[in-house]
Scaffold this motif. Structure first.
Motif, PDB file in Angstrom:
ATOM      1  N   GLN A  52       7.238 -19.230   7.615  1.00  0.00           N
ATOM      2  CA  GLN A  52       6.834 -17.814   7.581  1.00  0.00           C
ATOM      3  C   GLN A  52       6.257 -17.452   6.217  1.00  0.00           C
ATOM      4  O   GLN A  52       5.233 -16.770   6.125  1.00  0.00           O
ATOM      5  CB  GLN A  52       8.034 -16.909   7.864  1.00  0.00           C
ATOM      6  N   ARG A  53       6.914 -17.912   5.163  1.00  0.00           N
ATOM      7  CA  ARG A  53       6.437 -17.582   3.811  1.00  0.00           C
ATOM      8  C   ARG A  53       5.066 -18.195   3.554  1.00  0.00           C
ATOM      9  O   ARG A  53       4.191 -17.566   2.965  1.00  0.00           O
ATOM     10  CB  ARG A  53       7.449 -18.044   2.761  1.00  0.00           C
ATOM     11  N   ALA A  54       4.859 -19.432   4.019  1.00  0.00           N
ATOM     12  CA  ALA A  54       3.571 -20.109   3.809  1.00  0.00           C
ATOM     13  C   ALA A  54       2.458 -19.373   4.555  1.00  0.00           C
ATOM     14  O   ALA A  54       1.356 -19.167   4.014  1.00  0.00           O
ATOM     15  CB  ALA A  54       3.671 -21.560   4.277  1.00  0.00           C
ATOM     16  N   SER A  55       2.738 -18.970   5.791  1.00  0.00           N
ATOM     17  CA  SER A  55       1.749 -18.233   6.581  1.00  0.00           C
ATOM     18  C   SER A  55       1.423 -16.890   5.917  1.00  0.00           C
ATOM     19  O   SER A  55       0.254 -16.498   5.799  1.00  0.00           O
ATOM     20  CB  SER A  55       2.309 -18.022   7.998  1.00  0.00           C
ATOM     21  N   LEU A  56       2.460 -16.209   5.460  1.00  0.00           N
ATOM     22  CA  LEU A  56       2.253 -14.925   4.784  1.00  0.00           C
ATOM     23  C   LEU A  56       1.425 -15.100   3.515  1.00  0.00           C
ATOM     24  O   LEU A  56       0.487 -14.344   3.256  1.00  0.00           O
ATOM     25  CB  LEU A  56       3.609 -14.290   4.466  1.00  0.00           C
ATOM     26  N   HIS A  79      14.058  -8.346   3.400  1.00  0.00           N
ATOM     27  CA  HIS A  79      13.529  -7.478   2.344  1.00  0.00           C
ATOM     28  C   HIS A  79      13.476  -8.153   0.967  1.00  0.00           C
ATOM     29  O   HIS A  79      12.450  -8.087   0.279  1.00  0.00           O
ATOM     30  CB  HIS A  79      14.346  -6.186   2.268  1.00  0.00           C
ATOM     31  N   ALA A  80      14.562  -8.810   0.554  1.00  0.00           N
ATOM     32  CA  ALA A  80      14.596  -9.395  -0.799  1.00  0.00           C
ATOM     33  C   ALA A  80      13.508 -10.451  -0.959  1.00  0.00           C
ATOM     34  O   ALA A  80      12.795 -10.482  -1.974  1.00  0.00           O
ATOM     35  CB  ALA A  80      15.976 -10.004  -1.081  1.00  0.00           C
ATOM     36  N   ASP A  81      13.365 -11.314   0.051  1.00  0.00           N
ATOM     37  CA  ASP A  81      12.326 -12.340  -0.016  1.00  0.00           C
ATOM     38  C   ASP A  81      10.928 -11.721  -0.025  1.00  0.00           C
ATOM     39  O   ASP A  81      10.039 -12.184  -0.737  1.00  0.00           O
ATOM     40  CB  ASP A  81      12.435 -13.287   1.189  1.00  0.00           C
ATOM     41  N   MET A  82      10.750 -10.689   0.781  1.00  0.00           N
ATOM     42  CA  MET A  82       9.432 -10.038   0.855  1.00  0.00           C
ATOM     43  C   MET A  82       9.035  -9.461  -0.498  1.00  0.00           C
ATOM     44  O   MET A  82       7.913  -9.672  -0.977  1.00  0.00           O
ATOM     45  CB  MET A  82       9.454  -8.926   1.920  1.00  0.00           C
ATOM     46  N   LEU A 118       2.192  -5.370   6.884  1.00  0.00           N
ATOM     47  CA  LEU A 118       3.362  -6.239   6.747  1.00  0.00           C
ATOM     48  C   LEU A 118       4.461  -5.880   7.725  1.00  0.00           C
ATOM     49  O   LEU A 118       4.833  -4.712   7.872  1.00  0.00           O
ATOM     50  CB  LEU A 118       3.922  -6.133   5.325  1.00  0.00           C
ATOM     51  N   HIS A 119       4.983  -6.911   8.363  1.00  0.00           N
ATOM     52  CA  HIS A 119       6.176  -6.829   9.203  1.00  0.00           C
ATOM     53  C   HIS A 119       7.316  -7.401   8.369  1.00  0.00           C
ATOM     54  O   HIS A 119       7.191  -8.491   7.810  1.00  0.00           O
ATOM     55  CB  HIS A 119       5.923  -7.651  10.473  1.00  0.00           C
ATOM     56  N   ASN A 120       8.426  -6.673   8.277  1.00  0.00           N
ATOM     57  CA  ASN A 120       9.501  -7.058   7.356  1.00  0.00           C
ATOM     58  C   ASN A 120      10.830  -6.721   8.007  1.00  0.00           C
ATOM     59  O   ASN A 120      11.227  -5.568   8.055  1.00  0.00           O
ATOM     60  CB  ASN A 120       9.323  -6.259   6.046  1.00  0.00           C
TER      61      ASN A 120
END
Ligand SMILES: [Zn+2]
Ligand SMILES: [Zn+2]
Length: 262
Positions: free
Chosen positions: A108-112, A134-137, A128-130
């Motif tokens: 997910q992080r790589a795609s984002l 939250h902390a990672d975003m 953004l969908h979150n």
């Protein structure tokens, strides 16, 4: 006039009556709808739908965190090409979802991150969908999101979380959960948020507001979100309609007035 800033009316849930649903929204005063993609196919159909309703329906192209495992270099090429079509005003929806976890977090992080880079390259806002992420975003945006702006769609959270998003220059978009009886904290955030940073949406076909819960959501019901936002902020519905439509126009660089309806 209202704008539904996030409705997936291009998806199969609307195959039987799409044009009627869109017309019902226009008739109800929802003059504009932004249709975000979920993966490449629904990004393409969002672009096609926008072409049918110029100036009234706009598209965003992107890959949802649920579908992040399908994100490949080819996907990026497809999105880049689609993003240059008329009516495309944003990249999205993309983001992180650690609630349903349909793709691994690292994927997910790589795609984002790839889509953040695309928004920077194309100078577009990002949707953004979150969820439960939250902390990672916020960490990821601080590290990789310089110069990127956009909206936290269907914002759900407390004032500290809202502050994090606002401090990074993002807008907050309120959806059906604002109308759910249990969500008093969310209504407090909605009452407090700066007037020039708030949007409204349905996230159709999901998140249907009462008294329609259990049924498919559709863009005309964004009026119920607007009504709840007006109550929370103690202002008129007209005021909410005006500021949220103007904020969407500013964020997504839309023309000042919608094309007149035939
Ligand atoms: Zn979403
Ligand atoms: Zn959505």
């Amino acid at each position: 006039m209202l704008m539904d800033s996030h409705a997936h009316v291009q998806t199969r849930q609307f195959d039987k009556d799409r044009d009627a649903v869109i017309q019902a929204a226009f008739d109800a005063g929802v003059a504009r709808i932004l249709v975000p993609g979920i993966e490449v196919e629904t990004s393409r159909s969002a672009v096609e739908l926008a072409a049918c309703y110029p100036g009234r329906i706009f598209a965003a192209v992107g890959v949802h965190p649920h579908d992040a495992t399908e994100f490949t270099p080819d996907t990026l090429t497809d999105l880049r090409k689609l993003a240059k079509e008329p009516g495309v005003v944003a990249i999205g929806e993309t983001g992180l979802d650690y609630y349903r976890n349909l793709s691994p977090h690292e994927t997910q992080r790589a795609s984002l991150m790839a889509q953040i880079d695309l928004t920077r390259e194309l100078d577009l806002p990002i949707i953004l969908h979150n969820r439960e992420s939250h902390a990672d975003m916020i960490a990821l945006l601080k590290e990789h999101g310089a110069g990127v702006h956009g909206v936290f769609h269907c914002f759900i959270g407390d004032q500290a979380m809202a502050r994090d998003a606002l401090d990074l220059g993002f807008y907050l978009s309120f959806a059906g959960p604002l109308t759910y009886p249990a969500n008093e904290t969310l209504r407090e955030v909605a009452a407090w948020a700066p007037e020039d940073r708030i949007l409204i949406e349905t996230d159709s076909p999901y998140l249907t507001p009462p008294p329609h819960r259990g049924k498919r959501n559709e863009p005309k019901l964004v009026a119920l979100v607007a009504q709840k936002l007006a109550e929370a902020r103690n202002v008129s519905l007209e005021r909410i309609a005006e500021v949220t439509t103007q904020n969407a126009a500013t964020l997504f660089r839309l023309p000042a007035a919608p094309a007149p309806e035939e």
